[in-house]
Design a protein around this motif. Structure first.
Motif, mmCIF file in Angstrom:
data_model
loop_
_atom_site.group_PDB
_atom_site.id
_atom_site.type_symbol
_atom_site.label_atom_id
_atom_site.label_comp_id
_atom_site.label_asym_id
_atom_site.label_seq_id
_atom_site.Cartn_x
_atom_site.Cartn_y
_atom_site.Cartn_z
ATOM 1 N N ALA A 29 -41.020 7.596 -6.675
ATOM 2 C CA ALA A 29 -41.767 6.337 -6.596
ATOM 3 C C ALA A 29 -41.422 5.429 -7.770
ATOM 4 N N GLU A 48 -41.038 7.584 -19.267
ATOM 5 C CA GLU A 48 -41.105 8.911 -18.651
ATOM 6 C C GLU A 48 -41.412 9.922 -19.735
ATOM 7 N N THR A 56 -41.499 15.855 -9.857
ATOM 8 C CA THR A 56 -41.584 16.756 -8.707
ATOM 9 C C THR A 56 -40.544 16.377 -7.654
ATOM 10 N N SER A 57 -40.225 15.101 -7.589
ATOM 11 C CA SER A 57 -39.273 14.638 -6.568
ATOM 12 C C SER A 57 -37.952 15.400 -6.657
ATOM 13 N N SER A 60 -37.968 18.805 -4.946
ATOM 14 C CA SER A 60 -38.422 18.809 -3.555
ATOM 15 C C SER A 60 -37.286 19.079 -2.570
ATOM 16 N N GLY A 61 -37.689 19.174 -1.306
ATOM 17 C CA GLY A 61 -36.707 19.359 -0.241
ATOM 18 C C GLY A 61 -35.898 18.101 0.029
ATOM 19 N N VAL A 63 -36.600 15.671 1.989
ATOM 20 C CA VAL A 63 -36.740 15.121 3.344
ATOM 21 C C VAL A 63 -37.501 13.796 3.267
ATOM 22 N N CYS A 196 -47.455 7.819 -21.546
ATOM 23 C CA CYS A 196 -48.489 6.785 -21.528
ATOM 24 C C CYS A 196 -49.849 7.461 -21.651
ATOM 25 N N VAL A 255 -47.503 23.279 -5.542
ATOM 26 C CA VAL A 255 -46.222 22.607 -5.393
ATOM 27 C C VAL A 255 -46.198 21.382 -6.299
ATOM 28 N N SER A 263 -52.718 12.277 -14.844
ATOM 29 C CA SER A 263 -53.006 11.363 -15.967
ATOM 30 C C SER A 263 -53.086 9.907 -15.497
ATOM 31 N N ARG A 445 -47.626 9.834 -5.446
ATOM 32 C CA ARG A 445 -48.819 10.689 -5.375
ATOM 33 C C ARG A 445 -49.863 10.376 -6.442
ATOM 34 N N SER A 460 -44.193 11.983 1.727
ATOM 35 C CA SER A 460 -44.532 11.741 0.323
ATOM 36 C C SER A 460 -43.410 10.979 -0.392
ATOM 37 N N LEU A 461 -42.182 11.484 -0.281
ATOM 38 C CA LEU A 461 -41.056 10.750 -0.872
ATOM 39 C C LEU A 461 -40.885 9.410 -0.156
HETATM 40 C C1 LIG Z 1 -40.697 22.518 -3.433
HETATM 41 C C2 LIG Z 1 -41.145 21.150 -2.989
HETATM 42 C C3 LIG Z 1 -40.655 20.629 -1.802
HETATM 43 C C4 LIG Z 1 -41.069 19.359 -1.388
HETATM 44 N N1 LIG Z 1 -40.458 18.807 -0.307
HETATM 45 C C5 LIG Z 1 -40.737 17.535 0.029
HETATM 46 C C6 LIG Z 1 -39.967 16.877 1.022
HETATM 47 O O1 LIG Z 1 -38.999 17.416 1.554
HETATM 48 N N2 LIG Z 1 -40.316 15.598 1.353
HETATM 49 C C7 LIG Z 1 -41.364 14.948 0.753
HETATM 50 O O2 LIG Z 1 -41.630 13.797 1.105
HETATM 51 N N3 LIG Z 1 -42.084 15.546 -0.217
HETATM 52 C C8 LIG Z 1 -41.776 16.803 -0.612
HETATM 53 N N4 LIG Z 1 -42.466 17.391 -1.627
HETATM 54 C C9 LIG Z 1 -43.542 16.624 -2.289
HETATM 55 C C10 LIG Z 1 -42.895 15.540 -3.151
HETATM 56 O O3 LIG Z 1 -41.823 16.088 -3.889
HETATM 57 C C11 LIG Z 1 -43.868 14.888 -4.122
HETATM 58 O O4 LIG Z 1 -45.093 14.621 -3.511
HETATM 59 C C12 LIG Z 1 -43.225 13.600 -4.639
HETATM 60 O O5 LIG Z 1 -42.028 13.951 -5.295
HETATM 61 C C13 LIG Z 1 -44.114 12.798 -5.567
HETATM 62 O O6 LIG Z 1 -43.320 11.753 -6.095
HETATM 63 P P1 LIG Z 1 -43.863 10.822 -7.256
HETATM 64 O O7 LIG Z 1 -42.764 9.878 -7.591
HETATM 65 O O8 LIG Z 1 -45.179 10.278 -6.899
HETATM 66 O O9 LIG Z 1 -44.125 11.836 -8.471
HETATM 67 P P2 LIG Z 1 -43.112 12.703 -9.340
HETATM 68 O O10 LIG Z 1 -41.814 12.891 -8.678
HETATM 69 O O11 LIG Z 1 -43.829 13.929 -9.772
HETATM 70 O O12 LIG Z 1 -42.862 11.793 -10.618
HETATM 71 C C14 LIG Z 1 -43.888 11.515 -11.535
HETATM 72 C C15 LIG Z 1 -43.282 11.378 -12.916
HETATM 73 O O13 LIG Z 1 -44.245 10.834 -13.808
HETATM 74 C C16 LIG Z 1 -44.153 11.470 -15.061
HETATM 75 N N5 LIG Z 1 -45.447 11.301 -15.744
HETATM 76 C C17 LIG Z 1 -46.642 11.857 -15.402
HETATM 77 N N6 LIG Z 1 -47.604 11.419 -16.214
HETATM 78 C C18 LIG Z 1 -47.018 10.575 -17.102
HETATM 79 C C19 LIG Z 1 -47.499 9.809 -18.217
HETATM 80 N N7 LIG Z 1 -48.786 9.815 -18.556
HETATM 81 N N8 LIG Z 1 -46.615 9.049 -18.926
HETATM 82 C C20 LIG Z 1 -45.288 9.024 -18.584
HETATM 83 N N9 LIG Z 1 -44.782 9.736 -17.554
HETATM 84 C C21 LIG Z 1 -45.636 10.500 -16.819
HETATM 85 C C22 LIG Z 1 -43.811 12.905 -14.707
HETATM 86 O O14 LIG Z 1 -43.214 13.573 -15.793
HETATM 87 C C23 LIG Z 1 -42.853 12.705 -13.527
HETATM 88 O O15 LIG Z 1 -41.517 12.630 -13.947
HETATM 89 C C24 LIG Z 1 -42.055 18.632 -2.110
HETATM 90 C C25 LIG Z 1 -42.525 19.158 -3.309
HETATM 91 C C26 LIG Z 1 -42.035 20.382 -3.779
HETATM 92 C C27 LIG Z 1 -42.434 20.858 -5.140
#
Ligand SMILES: Cc1cc2nc3c(=O)[nH]c(=O)nc-3n(C[C@H](O)[C@H](O)[C@H](O)COP(=O)(O)OP(=O)(O)OC[C@H]3O[C@@H](n4cnc5c(N)ncnc54)[C@H](O)[C@@H]3O)c2cc1C
Length: 481
Positions: A29, A48, A56-57, A60-61, A63, A196, A255, A263, A445, A460-461
């Motif tokens: 995101a 970051e 988490t991205s 992940s898988g 997809v 942050c 996961v 946070s 998320r 989610s992605l």
């Molecule tokens: C094994 C596995 C398989 C999955 N497969 C899929 C899939 O195939 N398709 C799908 O859609 N979803 C999948 N998911 C779920 C998906 O990966 C997550 O829901 C998604 O990556 C969330 O993305 P995001 O950008 O919101 O958060 P994230 O990718 O978690 O990124 C958040 C970032 O913010 C940083 N951060 C947090 N707090 C702070 C702060 N206070 N200050 C600065 N930085 C901070 C973190 O370090 C992190 O780098 C899977 C998850 C797992 C673990």
């Protein structure tokens, strides 16, 4: 001492620097937000807290839930439309789906797919029929939801919408490698090891900037356009889980990367944002692959069926955890016994269904009655109760009979949180009154997205990157001097 999550501008440390848009967190995101904000001409800073992007991205898988007739869908020979996708999302992401988000996401899904391609991702236009997650091959398309299962199949024309970047197995690493590379070559500036800690708020409530710890030093950074929270979910914050989503603590696979501690949600909430669907999670009950496991029958702690077993594992998990108190057993007869790829214990074996029921501690006669009813209809390839699809509706009447463990505490259940800051379809964070909270945006998320509940793999992605791009654009538009 309790950490202050929001500071009034007059009490905050003097600004050490300023920019147009600050993106907090570099997962899927955050990367999408940063790319779009900087493409719109905004000076963009990404903070970051880890030593590199990915979150988490990257684990992940990979997809991505996309549709409406993408090049991959067309190349693999499938017809789809924005309308069918919208109808599916509205039916699956209930009971109160966000109509505006579902409509925008469906209408612009083909363009969003093209955007991923423009970031350097390659997708093979080949359908993989055996699994609903990332395929072990580099095939590019799977059914990643319950589109073909009842009741959805009667509501929307089914099409596979799980788009998988071209690499065998999990593609999250590749996805984030490409997105982080795109951010690195964009005008956006990334600072890692930068956490942050608090938002800074003006007296009229507008979010003006934030306080971050960067390499151990405190920085106070002003955002002329806005702060975008893309900090991920809260599956690793036990206090928040206890408060909002205690059921998820029962799941034995959490996961998420360690940054998923909520946070951003806490900071937004402290600054006056509303949250939504905080109790909801993506809960996978991975009984497939192989898909033939759907020939088995799931029963609850009363020995009764409650779902069609050919649904996507995310919907099965939701059913068991939220509606059956986390208790289910998967039943087979000798002729149809199939071990799920993810191991489950064989809890009971018997020459009759009654023997199996007794061993499981079910009410006397319950299993016998359930299976008599099921088998009578299955002989005619019918499932009048839950409309499981014909290839999976077969009588289970060849002893010995057995039951596999599908209880939440003792068998594989994977969970991550789906609730978060309440946002609108432009990525603006909303107050409890439903008004945009000036200066604050969110995606991924850290926010409540499309699927809460009703998760299909890739949402989610998919929604994180889509609404991240919108949030980045909107924050860029709002920049002031
Ligand atoms: C094994 C596995 C398989 C999955 N497969 C899929 C899939 O195939 N398709 C799908 O859609 N979803 C999948 N998911 C779920 C998906 O990966 C997550 O829901 C998604 O990556 C969330 O993305 P995001 O950008 O919101 O958060 P994230 O990718 O978690 O990124 C958040 C970032 O913010 C940083 N951060 C947090 N707090 C702070 C702060 N206070 N200050 C600065 N930085 C901070 C973190 O370090 C992190 O780098 C899977 C998850 C797992 C673990």
């Amino acid at each position: 001492m309790t950490q202050q999550l929001v500071l009034d501008e007059r009490d905050a440390p003097a600004w050490t620097e300023e920019t147009d848009v600050i993106v907090v967190g570099l997962g899927c995101a955050g990367a999408a937000t940063a790319l779009e904000a900087s493409a719109a001409g905004a000076e963009t800073l990404v903070l970051e807290r880890a030593s590199g992007g990915g979150g988490t991205s990257a684990l992940s898988g990979g997809v991505l839930y996309l549709g409406g007739g993408t090049a991959v869908q067309q190349g693999a020979g499938f017809e789809d439309s924005a309308e069918a996708m919208f109808q599916y999302l509205m039916a699956a992401c209930g009971p109160a789906p966000d109509e505006a988000k579902a409509a925008a996401y469906s209408e612009e899904s083909v363009a969003h797919f093209d955007w991923f391609v423009a970031q350097g991702l390659d997708f093979s236009p080949v359908f993989y029929p055996h699994y609903s997650g990332e395929p072990p091959t580099d095939d590019g398309l799977v059914f990643s939801g319950s589109e073909g299962a009842w009741p959805y199949v009667e509501i929307a024309k089914p099409a596979p919408r799980g788009h998988c970047p071209k690499i065998p197995g999990a593609a999250g690493g590749l996805l984030m490698q490409k997105l982080c590379a795109a951010v690195a070559t964009s005008p956006a500036r990334v600072v890692t090891d930068a956490r942050c800690d608090a938002l800074i708020r003006a007296s009229d409530g507008t979010i003006q900037g934030l306080v971050a710890r960067v390499d151990g030093a405190t920085r106070s950074i002003r955002a002329r356009g806005g702060v975008v929270l893309t900090t991920g979910g809260f599956i690793h914050n036990d206090t928040m889980l206890d408060l909002h989503a205690p059921e998820l603590r029962r799941c034995n696979i959490r996961v998420g990367a360690e940054g998923d501690d909520g946070s951003g949600i806490q900071m937004g909430n402290a600054a006056g944002a509303a949250t939504l669907n905080m109790g909801m999670g993506s809960i996978s009950l991975p009984i497939h692959p192989p898909k033939s496991v759907s020939r088995g029958v799931l029963v609850n702690g009363q020995g009764q069926r409650f779902v069609n077993e050919d649904r996507y594992m995310g919907l099965l998990g939701e059913q068991v955890l939220y509606h059956q108190d986390g208790t289910a057993f998967l039943l087979f007869d000798d002729a149809n016994f199939e071990r799920p790829a993810m191991p489950r214990d064989l809890l009971a074996v018997g020459e009759t269904w009654d023997e199996v029921g007794q061993e499981l501690g079910l009410p006397p006669g319950a299993l016998e009655a359930t299976m008599r009813l099921y088998n009578d209809a299955a002989k005619h390839e019918q499932d009048p109760a839950f409309h499981k699809r014909p290839p999976y509706v077969v009588p289970l009447d060849q002893p010995p009979f057995g039951a596999l463990d599908c209880r939440v505490e003792s068998s594989p259940f994977a969970a991550f949180t789906l609730g978060g800051l309440h946002t609108n379809e432009w990525g603006e964070v909303l107050t409890p009154a439903g008004e945009p909270l000036p200066g604050l945006y969110g995606a991924g998320r850290a926010t409540s997205g499309l699927a809460a509940p009703g998760y299909s793999s890739g949402l989610s992605l998919g929604d994180g990157s889509f609404f991240g791009r919108r949030a980045g654009r909107r924050a860029a538009e709002q920049r002031r001097s």
